[in-house]
Motif scaffolding. Sequence first.
Motif, mmCIF file in Angstrom:
data_model
loop_
_atom_site.group_PDB
_atom_site.id
_atom_site.type_symbol
_atom_site.label_atom_id
_atom_site.label_comp_id
_atom_site.label_asym_id
_atom_site.label_seq_id
_atom_site.Cartn_x
_atom_site.Cartn_y
_atom_site.Cartn_z
ATOM 1 N N CYS A 139 0.828 -1.211 0.000
ATOM 2 C CA CYS A 139 0.000 0.000 0.000
ATOM 3 C C CYS A 139 0.864 1.265 0.000
ATOM 4 O O CYS A 139 1.768 1.415 0.818
ATOM 5 C CB CYS A 139 -0.918 -0.010 1.212
ATOM 6 S SG CYS A 139 -1.924 1.468 1.351
ATOM 7 N N MET A 190 -0.048 4.178 0.684
ATOM 8 C CA MET A 190 -0.435 5.119 1.729
ATOM 9 C C MET A 190 0.209 4.749 3.069
ATOM 10 O O MET A 190 0.720 5.591 3.769
ATOM 11 C CB MET A 190 -1.958 5.135 1.894
ATOM 12 C CG MET A 190 -2.705 5.501 0.630
ATOM 13 S SD MET A 190 -2.393 7.192 0.103
ATOM 14 C CE MET A 190 -2.938 7.126 -1.600
ATOM 15 N N CYS A 191 0.155 3.450 3.387
ATOM 16 C CA CYS A 191 0.593 3.047 4.726
ATOM 17 C C CYS A 191 1.858 2.201 4.662
ATOM 18 O O CYS A 191 2.373 1.795 5.697
ATOM 19 C CB CYS A 191 -0.518 2.271 5.430
ATOM 20 S SG CYS A 191 -0.939 0.733 4.611
ATOM 21 N N GLY A 245 -1.388 -1.324 6.769
ATOM 22 C CA GLY A 245 -2.852 -1.446 6.786
ATOM 23 C C GLY A 245 -3.497 -0.116 7.065
ATOM 24 O O GLY A 245 -3.161 0.543 8.061
ATOM 25 N N CYS A 246 -4.379 0.313 6.173
ATOM 26 C CA CYS A 246 -5.078 1.586 6.357
ATOM 27 C C CYS A 246 -6.409 1.528 5.613
ATOM 28 O O CYS A 246 -6.764 0.504 5.056
ATOM 29 C CB CYS A 246 -4.217 2.751 5.866
ATOM 30 S SG CYS A 246 -4.014 2.796 4.073
ATOM 31 N N CYS A 262 -6.245 0.650 1.735
ATOM 32 C CA CYS A 262 -6.005 -0.751 1.353
ATOM 33 C C CYS A 262 -6.943 -1.694 2.100
ATOM 34 O O CYS A 262 -6.681 -2.893 2.167
ATOM 35 C CB CYS A 262 -4.546 -1.128 1.614
ATOM 36 S SG CYS A 262 -4.014 -0.910 3.311
#
Lengths: 340, 805
Positions: free
Chosen positions: A264, A266-267, A271-272, A275
């Motif tokens: 991901c 973003m993270c 985990g965020c 995703c």
Amino acid sequence: MEEKLRIIEKDARQAMASAGSLEELNEIRLKYLGKKGELTQVLRGMGALSAEERPRIGQVANEVRASIDQELAARTTVLKELAIGQRLKEEGIDVTLPGVPVLRGGRHPLSIVSEEIQTFFLGLGYSIADGPEIETDYYNFEALNLPKDHPARDMQDTFFINNQTLLRTHTSPVQVRTMEKMAPELPVKIIVPGKVYRRDDDATHSPMFSQVEGLAVDRRITFSDLKGTLDLFAREMFGPKTKTRFRPSYFPFTEPSAEVDISCVMCGGKGCRVCSHTGWLEILGSGMVHPQVLEVSGYNSEQVTGFAFGMGVERITMLKYGIDDLRVLFDNDLRFLQQF
Amino acid sequence: MYISYNWLKDFVELDIPAQELADRLTLAGIAVESVTALGEGIEKVVTGQIETISPHPNADKLVITRVNTGEEKLQIVTAATNVSEGDVVPVALVGARLAGGFVIKRAKLRGVESLGMMCSGQELGIDSKTMPADQAHGIMILPPGTPLGRDAKEVLGLNDYILELDLTPNRGDCLSIIGVAREVAALTGKPFHLSEPTFPELEEKIDGQVQVDIEAPDLCRRYIARLIKNVRIGRSPLWMQSRLRSAGMRPISNIVDVTNYIMLEMGQPLHAFDYDQLVDHHIIVRRAGEKETMVSLDNVTRELNPDMIAITDPSGPVAVAGVMGGLTSEVTDHTTAILLESAYFNPVSIRRASKTLGLRSEASIRFEKGIDIGGCLRAVNRAAQLIYEMGAGEVVSGTVDNYISPVTEKTVLFRPARATHVLGMEVTRSKAAEILSNLQFKTQEAGEDLLVTVPSHRVDVGREEDLIEEVARLYGYHQVPATLPYGPTTHGVKTREQSFRSLIADTLAATGFNEVVTYSFTNPGVFDLMNLPGDSPLRYTIKIENPLSEKHSVMRTLLLPGLLEVLANNFSRRVQNGAIFELGRIFMPIEAGTCEERTVLAAAAMGRAEGSWNTPARELDFYFLKGVLENLFRVLGTAAASFLPESANPSFHPGRTALIEAGGRRLGLAGELHPKVLEKYELPERVVAFEIDLDALFYVSGQPRVYRPLPKFPGMERDLAVVVKKETPAADVLEVIRNTGGELLSTVDLFDIYWGEQVPEGFQSMAFKLKYQAGDRTLTDAEVSELTAAIAAKLSERFGAGLRS
Ligand SMILES: [Zn+2]
């Protein structure tokens, strides 16, 4: 006479030393050194001197002249310096005022990303291929191992022009079109950017969207080559720390097939929301070209293998720029477009 | 597909948590979308029986109940209306937690103490869609005889996890618990066990009681019938109801529930007919007739067609195979004997029928992916077993099994060398054999290779590649190394045309234009908006047969309407200035169904380029647009372009539009849009635009650039102002100047244009800067003056131009 000269020297130097401006200095120069200047006047009287005196006085005159010139030069330098200093002091501007506006234009983010993808594959020796957007059922489905009534046709809701013609649902027909043209020549290495159409319109689907398809066919293309190529691609597009994950999947025109996830963006995989807390983002579908597809395109599938992949440019663009709403890509609001 | 973790355990030992199982399935190609813990957060809910119900002294809508929870008797006040004395219900005790975090407290309701609450399905986290209709919005009522004081989660099967699968269309076999259990066994290495159903049969035999004829063997390759007598219709047991619910299905009645249960467990849809309603007890499987009708279970008259498989009796259709049952043979509360159907239908026919009828059922979804033809018998026997075990009926001895040319098992050669070659990873014969056996394939060594027998439930496997995929996916894709293709170097380069497009887009972007992307389909109404006459050839479009809406129903023949819509949208949001462009295809029909796709470059601009504290604003007008185009042509190396007045295009302003030509080709139009068009688009008073054919532009562009030496001798300049009639085009004046100036005149610039004072009415003054230059000498004042005078004279002769000082 010598005395006169010395007096001129002294007066001239004094006057020059106290000159307040270059103009004033020039006047002083003219006063002493000009055609009608004092020194010139005195020197004109040299003719009246005796032969013995003349060389001596001549020398004195030269000394005086040099001395005045020296002072003139020195003072000129000082005054120029002062004048520049003054000018610079007076000429300050407010550098915080805005610059002259330039009319702002730019490429659409989808084009920027599509070209970026193309550039990467050009660097790996792929060419860019193209095909029609209004396609026949044959190239869009049949030749890709998707005969009529195949359940997998449901994966791609199609716009039809008539029962033989449709808006292409993917860029994959260009695989077959290109191979047909090239067979039996090897290798085939193409990238196909283009618009595709599916009968879907909601928050996460646009009825028209963009794909980039890739195809490599040669005598020894392997599934591991597919992994390596896409691995490299993911790192190029999303940064050197990007990891990929290949999951078995199903596409009728490839086998084995794989869906490719990247860690991901973003993270970083922790985990965020983006995703769905899995740490992975699906970005493309891929696989080894199905022997059936190679055969209909004119290649002997026992001698030749290939890989193919296809990705949605919208998805990659959204991930790259952190866009969370697909619709803004087709809304063409200038305030959006001017951010790129 | 929803898969219960506990249900899987009937067939395979599971020692890994649900989430880990989900992850492993996903990485093996059985994508698990979500894992849900049923009954999560629910505590202290037990089974209890309502012993008495009495009125509430202070409230009409409440009653006071006494509930026996086995250990104690509780007084509970409720507003529920669907409960009776003797009902067993889930009871939330004081301190209980329910779905959504709701906590039960000791309470007084209108002065009467209440020690708990009776629960509805929703309060236990059960979807109301899976509750019987009469309990969907009331208290959940458990079957009589349910033991009291038991944990309701246990009783209702809520101590379970549900895996939601997102299956690929090839894996129809995983639309069943057993199919997934096989995968789990192969992945975990645990044994898969499937026992043969056993049950007592009646003395009487099915022979002579049921006749089955298959008249369309291409559409139905197997049809098994079983006869159940002494049927007692009722509710199915709670465990079965819970399992159906776990898969998202609503329990109906014991017989219907059994058919659904078998479908979920084995992937084989079953159909139950009321035996006594079947004329002559004779089933005929045939193609439906043209326009033949049948009233379906939902009491709708359906029109059938010969693509559909009709299950009929001598009087007519009793079901559309695999899609929908008929009303007349439906199992009802009065049914005493049923005929159970377990069949294999042609997937394509089922798919077409369900599409035509607009009916997609759990059964049709399975049939159209191809069910396990070898599993039909086990399925009907397992159903018989369950019916017997739950006391819902007795099984007549034997089956009628019409199996047309039973499939011989498929065998496929698997070559480890080929697998290694395709995967780029060493695949040994022994490892492949192990993986394939775990997946229930039979393998036999054949030289270096394996002869593999495909089990009948794997309808998706038929050739070597399928097996290679099976091996790779069970091996794990992560085991495959990452390499780069090895072979001759190839030249990756854009074609000239591809580079040309990028150059155009980049140049326009650099001169203030924003690229837009608009839909290729459009509204046929745009031609009216564009003020085009009714017979305009542009109205002849490619039409989409199944558009999303009229707005997107034809393929565009022009790019401009899309751009104007973009500008209008921006304008309505108070974005009043801007320039946009698009490079996209238009679709020109040639003849029925064929079309020519042409790439077009279009741009449009409105408002102005905003100025600043020291810069005046600039209108984005025709001359701005022309400047942009001139710059673009320079960058592209386009042949000298001319802009000719064009007044005939109905979309454009007749006095402010130019036809662009270059190298003898018509490139397109540039100009201000017609006020009528702007009004219809609700755009501001002035919008300029161009649309250029890309092929034409490409053809006249890319002129070779040839170096010209820089001048060695000084040039000379003269200004020349002439007064000409106002309608005289500048291009004409310039042409005369150039022609007269000849080789010595290197450049001419029109630097001012003026009318008003000192210029007579109807005239204008044009001022030019003329630059003279000779390659071989310094020009003299006299010769330059003479040449300028000659130019002035020629202008005077051609245009009656007067000089102005
Ligand atoms: Zn994330």
